[in-house]
Design an enzyme around this catalytic site. Structure first.
Site, PDB file in Angstrom:
ATOM      1  N   HIS A  48       0.835  -1.201   0.000  1.00 29.13           N
ATOM      2  CA  HIS A  48       0.000   0.000   0.000  1.00 29.13           C
ATOM      3  C   HIS A  48       0.872   1.254   0.000  1.00 29.13           C
ATOM      4  O   HIS A  48       0.572   2.238  -0.691  1.00 29.13           O
ATOM      5  CB  HIS A  48      -0.922  -0.011   1.224  1.00 29.13           C
ATOM      6  CG  HIS A  48      -1.977   1.064   1.182  1.00 29.13           C
ATOM      7  ND1 HIS A  48      -3.104   0.965   0.396  1.00 29.13           N
ATOM      8  CD2 HIS A  48      -2.071   2.250   1.822  1.00 29.13           C
ATOM      9  CE1 HIS A  48      -3.847   2.040   0.558  1.00 29.13           C
ATOM     10  NE2 HIS A  48      -3.239   2.845   1.426  1.00 29.13           N
ATOM     11  N   GLU A  70      -1.767  -5.548  -4.155  1.00 22.00           N
ATOM     12  CA  GLU A  70      -2.506  -5.165  -2.952  1.00 22.00           C
ATOM     13  C   GLU A  70      -3.894  -5.810  -2.943  1.00 22.00           C
ATOM     14  O   GLU A  70      -4.391  -6.248  -1.894  1.00 22.00           O
ATOM     15  CB  GLU A  70      -2.625  -3.640  -2.905  1.00 22.00           C
ATOM     16  CG  GLU A  70      -3.339  -3.109  -1.676  1.00 22.00           C
ATOM     17  CD  GLU A  70      -3.616  -1.630  -1.805  1.00 22.00           C
ATOM     18  OE1 GLU A  70      -3.378  -0.908  -0.833  1.00 22.00           O
ATOM     19  OE2 GLU A  70      -4.092  -1.190  -2.875  1.00 22.00           O
ATOM     20  N   ASN A 421      27.421 -21.770  -6.642  1.00 20.75           N
ATOM     21  CA  ASN A 421      28.246 -22.959  -6.857  1.00 20.75           C
ATOM     22  C   ASN A 421      28.044 -23.985  -5.756  1.00 20.75           C
ATOM     23  O   ASN A 421      28.087 -25.193  -5.997  1.00 20.75           O
ATOM     24  CB  ASN A 421      29.725 -22.564  -6.927  1.00 20.75           C
ATOM     25  CG  ASN A 421      30.123 -22.090  -8.317  1.00 20.75           C
ATOM     26  OD1 ASN A 421      29.338 -22.140  -9.240  1.00 20.75           O
ATOM     27  ND2 ASN A 421      31.342 -21.600  -8.446  1.00 20.75           N
TER      28      ASN A 421
END
Length: 702
Positions: A48, A70, A421
């Site tokens: 918001h 929202e 990795n």
């Protein structure tokens, strides 16, 4: 007071990023089976705030997109739909999309429209029949209004009086955005602007708000919905919310109301135009009039940092101390006599102490916690595990350990490579882990801690480990080591170090995660450019551990001044173990003529610094000094002519001012104005030992 819209916009960008971090952080921890709605409320408030701030600065693509996010969160928090794992994935993609749009507005770069379109479609699918943002809340409001109507004898309308304080624009809030949200609640609402306090055009201040508004909203909207719109500005306006029955609405205005300037009824579009009205002879602009183009123009990137108020207070106190000391010295200098010499020395000592304290406090301002780097890894691990079908528990320690902002920003990419990795090469798939007697969920640990004047960062996994034999064979195959090199000529540590060779990879196939042979050499190079080093340890079947050591700051270091071949150099004080006068009886020789020094049952290689820097022949060892230095677990004795003073030095980059020089990490200007070069101890030791592999085994000569 002039209103700097560009400054406010930069503040919005920063706050928007913070809200996006909140969104991502909470989403990563969300458990769809948990009934606790507080996390949902937290991310709803963050969304918001982003939507409202974006609308304030006319960033309508962000506000409209976030409106959909929202809307979905509103349905979840009202328990009208159930949160799912798939929905969390879409919401995380939405965070990426908003960030992409934000960066586009901030830098003027093109926005990834394909990403925006793809995520928007996924959000629409989540919303389904509830695509209207406030529909879920409106249904509840209908139910509430029916209950109210059954209790009241007549229907009613919400009457809103909204009087912004004149300085509302200063905080970045925009009445126009708020009125738009009122209109979204009820598209049949009537909004009127009151022009009573609008002054003559030549008296208008462009940064002040002179208008107020009244609105009539259907009783199908709940009081909670209305107040939620205004909660962000409740301290910056006078707000009245009343229930007016049909009879009250027909009541004629009082005489006092007739005497005042009448409200002017306008449509929503007219409200926007009214808010944008500005005097032509005044070039100042109010927030509502800021054109969208201004938000999207390319601007130079401005790095900023938030500073704790206590640190600022400390700086102010130190500046006060400096002013007092300066005044005292000025008074002594105005009428100096020899009997004031002691007082002058005392003042200079005080000035020196104040300068050191100020330097320390200024450097402390640049220090940020490692959480700024570590916070991105939960999302990274989650996404990679989904793609690689692995299970990983990410454990983070030392996130409050502080590091210079410049170093922190440049270490993020190497850390990302190492974690990727670790998941791709290190952690096995669940089935293989179970077959090997491990839990199906692997573990990656990130840890940071201070050690002396450095910071140590560890990345450890409990995966398959590194097969040194396989590593060796791959190195021969790719020509990383010479074909005639024997395996027993290299220690395990040196073999493990081969993974940092350019273009080297042990991956069996190329994927979008790894296998292209790009990454680990870049990791090492980036770390060494920061004046740090990296080590790797591994045990086959048990896991691997990468240890990175970095200086806390790139700006200043404590140094030991030394003289070699008539030149003055700086050795970082933290690398020095001890210094001794040479005893020729302790000098030994290894194969190849390498000189060793016997120190407490240990033979340590002697590195002739003058020869290493190609400054001519360093001559005999007699009556010379050995300075034992250590980096990355390797120790050598630097042959010096003389030890000078210890002092803090300001580091100046050689690479940016001249060019990169092997064995040197930078330069500094000494108190007498001369330039002194700073030695790169790690680079010197690495180069020396690579040429003398026999004495360099395990970092020591036996």
């Amino acid at each position: 007071m002039a209103l700097d819209m560009e400054q406010l916009r930069k503040m919005f960008y920063e706050e928007c990023r913070e809200n996006l971090e909140v969104l991502e952080g909470v989403l990563l921890k969300l458990d769809p089976s948990d009934d606790d709605l507080e996390p949902i409320n937290t991310i709803f408030r963050a969304a918001h705030s982003i939507k409202g701030g974006a609308a304030t600065f006319n960033l309508f693509d962000i506000s409209e997109f976030t409106h959909s996010v929202e809307a979905y969160l509103d349905l979840v928090r009202n328990e009208e739909i159930k949160l799912s794992v798939e929905a969390i994935d879409v919401l995380l993609e939405s965070v990426d999309c908003i960030m992409n749009m934000l960066e586009g507005h901030e830098s003027g770069k093109a926005v990834d429209s394909n990403l925006q379109e793809s995520v928007s479609k996924k959000l629409e699918a989540l919303l389904g029949d509830n695509a209207e943002p406030s529909s879920g809340s409106a249904d509840k409001a209908d139910q509430a209004s029916e209950e109210t109507n059954s209790a009241d004898s007549s229907s009613f309308t919400w009457h809103i009086t909204f009087v912004p304080h004149p300085e509302m624009f200063f905080s970045g809030n925009d009445p126009l955005r708020i009125l738009r949200e009122v209109k979204e609640l009820d598209d049949k609402s009537n909004i009127t602007a009151n022009l009573e306090k609008l002054p003559n055009i030549n008296e208008i201040e462009g940064e002040l708000c002179y208008l107020s508004w009244q609105a009539s909203v259907s009783n199908a909207v709940s009081e909670e919905q209305i107040r939620e719109i205004f909660e962000w500005v409740e301290d910056e306006c006078d707000l009245t919310l009343e229930k007016l029955t049909d009879q009250q609405e027909d009541t004629p205005p009082t005489s006092a109301e007739k005497e005042s300037s009448p409200p002017v009824e306008v449509e929503a579009s007219t409200v926007e135009e009214t808010a944008k009205t500005k005097p032509k002879d005044n070039e100042k602009k109010a927030p509502a009039s800021a054109p969208a183009a201004a938000a999207t123009k390319a601007e130079p990137s401005v790095s900023s940092i938030r500073v704790d108020i206590d640190k600022v207070d400390g700086l102010i106190n130190l500046v006060g101390e400096l002013v007092i000391t300066q005044s005292m010295l000025a008074e002594i200098g105005n009428d100096f006599t020899i009997d004031k010499l002691e007082k002058l020395k005392s003042g200079l000592d005080q000035l020196l102490q104040n300068s050191k304290d100020l330097q320390e406090n200024v450097l402390n301002i640049r220090m940020l916690p490692m959480s700024f780097a570590f916070s991105r890894f939960p999302r990274l691990v989650r996404d990679l595990c989904g793609r690689l079908e692995k299970k990983v528990d990410l454990q983070i320690q030392g996130e409050n350990t502080e590091l210079d902002k410049t170093v922190l920003e440049r270490i993020v990419d190497p850390l990302v490579h190492l974690v990727r990795n670790g998941i791709d090469h290190g952690i096995e798939i669940p089935q293989i882990r179970l077959e090997n007697g491990k839990s199906e969920e692997g573990t990656i640990q990130l840890n940071a801690y201070h050690q002396g004047g450095s910071i140590v960062i560890e990345i450890e996994d409990d995966g398959a480990g590194i097969d040194c034999d396989k590593l060796w064979n791959k190195a021969l195959e790719k020509g990383v080591v010479a074909a005639d090199t024997r395996r027993d000529e290299m220690s395990e540590k040196q073999v493990l170090g081969l993974i940092f060779a350019p273009g080297f990879s042990t991956a069996e196939e190329v994927t979008d995660v790894s296998g292209r042979g790009v990454g680990m050499d870049v990791v090492k190079r980036n770390i060494e450019e920061l004046g740090g080093h990296i080590e790797v340890e591994s045990e086959l079947g048990k896991g691997s551990k990468f240890t990175i050591s970095l200086p806390l700051t790139l700006a200043i270091l404590d140094g030991q001044l030394v003289k070699v071949g008539g030149e003055v150099y700086v050795i970082p004080l933290l690398t020095i173990v001890e210094s001794i006068q040479i005893d020729m009886e302790c000098v030994k020789f290894a194969s190849g003529g390498v000189e060793l020094y016997r120190l407490r049952e240990e033979n340590i290689p002697i590195l002739r610094l003058q020869d290493e820097l190609k400054m001519g022949d360093s001559g005999p060892l007699e009556e010379r000094i050995l300075c034992f230095v250590e980096a990355a677990g390797n120790r050598v004795g630097l042959l010096l002519d003389e030890l000078l003073d210890q002092q803090q030095v300001v580091i100046k980059s050689l690479e940016s001012n001249y060019s990169k020089v092997q064995g040197l990490s930078g330069a500094t200007i000494l108190g007498d104005g001369s330039v002194s070069l700073i030695l790169d101890i790690q680079g010197l030791i690495t180069g020396f030992l690579s040429r003398n592999a026999d004495v360099g085994r395990n970092g020591r000569a036996a």
